[in-house]
Design an enzyme around this catalytic site. Structure first.
Site, short mmCIF file in Angstrom:
data_model
loop_
_atom_site.label_atom_id
_atom_site.label_comp_id
_atom_site.label_asym_id
_atom_site.label_seq_id
_atom_site.Cartn_x
_atom_site.Cartn_y
_atom_site.Cartn_z
N TYR A 102 -23.49 -11.18 -9.89
CA TYR A 102 -23.87 -11.18 -11.30
C TYR A 102 -22.75 -10.64 -12.17
O TYR A 102 -22.36 -11.27 -13.17
CB TYR A 102 -25.13 -10.34 -11.52
CG TYR A 102 -25.47 -10.17 -12.99
CD1 TYR A 102 -26.05 -11.21 -13.71
CD2 TYR A 102 -25.14 -8.99 -13.66
CE1 TYR A 102 -26.32 -11.07 -15.06
CE2 TYR A 102 -25.41 -8.85 -15.01
CZ TYR A 102 -26.00 -9.89 -15.71
OH TYR A 102 -26.25 -9.75 -17.05
N SER A 134 -21.37 -8.67 -20.33
CA SER A 134 -22.13 -7.49 -19.91
C SER A 134 -21.15 -6.36 -19.64
O SER A 134 -20.02 -6.60 -19.19
CB SER A 134 -22.94 -7.79 -18.64
OG SER A 134 -23.47 -6.59 -18.08
#
Length: 261
Positions: free
Chosen positions: A153, A140
């Site tokens: 995360y 990501s």
């Protein structure tokens, strides 16, 4: 599966980025092993992929469950048709650590870190023995911007980035390609209401993201950031990180800290 042909195994294949990878790799002639928890949606993705004339097998698996994860690992280790792994499955968590459900965080770490590590290890072993193969790890853009969202995360995605960089160095001499893909906000169910609150200019369609990622793979990129206009920006970042190397571990503390007692 027809072992005379090549196959791709895709996790998180029932929707979003994983479903698009299934479509695009089927168009390229890959037979598919599609892995996800939702059997109904998985079947729909499989049926769509078979229209491209490829064989598709669905594997219903919950990657938080050790037995399910080991079944997928075993398929990667033993099925010689598989030459591509797309490590795509992932889940998110609330951004505030102090108020987080730590059991949910543990589950996220299982899916985002433990499962892709075990699957990448199984694929690396099998692909090394064959002298060919491709491992695609979906990280990501938040791996590079932990201030913007949940540190837990983004930390899992930074792990995937680090794993990919190291794994590429390990696998390149063995004929195995490794790519990390760093999507920004993507128009999928994963982002849900959080994505709806972002400016439209920040949110990419999953189809465009995967097409860009595959173009990067074809070009031999180790790191693909689909929204990054200039590859030179990543190269400069990577070079700056490399320049830290000689000073990250030395016999004495830096002079700016004064002499240690």
């Amino acid at each position: 599966m027809n072992t005379a042909r090549q196959a791709a195994l895709i996790t998180g294949a029932s929707s979003g980025i994983g479903a698009v990878y299934a479509d695009r790799l089927a168009r390229r002639g890959y037979d598919l092993f599609l892995v996800a928890r939702d059997a109904g949606r998985l079947t729909a993705v499989a049926e769509a992929a078979t229209r491209h004339g490829v064989a598709v097998e669905t594997i219903r698996a919950d990657l938080t469950k050790a037995a399910d994860l080991k079944r997928v690992e075993e398929r990667l280790r033993t099925d010689g048709a598989i030459t591509v792994l797309v490590n795509n499955a992932g889940i998110g968590a609330a951004p505030e650590l102090a108020d987080a459900d730590v059991d949910a965080l543990e589950q996220m770490i299982q899916v985002n870190v433990t499962a892709p590590t075990r699957l990448a290890a199984a694929a690396a072993r099998a692909f090394s023995a064959a002298g060919r193969g491709t491992i695609i790890n979906i990280s990501s853009a938040l791996a590079l911007a932990p201030e913007l969202f949940s540190g837990a995360y983004s930390g899992t995605k930074a792990y995937i980035l680090n794993l990919s960089i190291s794994l590429r160095q390990e696998m390149a001499p063995r004929g195995v390609q490794v790519q990390a893909v760093l999507p920004g906000a993507t128009r999928t169910a994963f982002w849900g209401p959080a994505g709806e609150g972002l400016p439209a200019a920040m949110v990419m369609d999953a189809e465009e993201l995967v097409d860009a990622a595959l173009a990067g793979l074809d070009a031999g990129e180790d790191i693909t950031i689909p929204s990054l206009p200039e590859r030179a920006d990543w190269d400069a970042f990577s070079a700056a990180r490399g320049r830290l190397g000689p000073n990250l571990s030395r016999q004495h503390a830096a002079a700016r800290y004064g002499r240690a007692a």
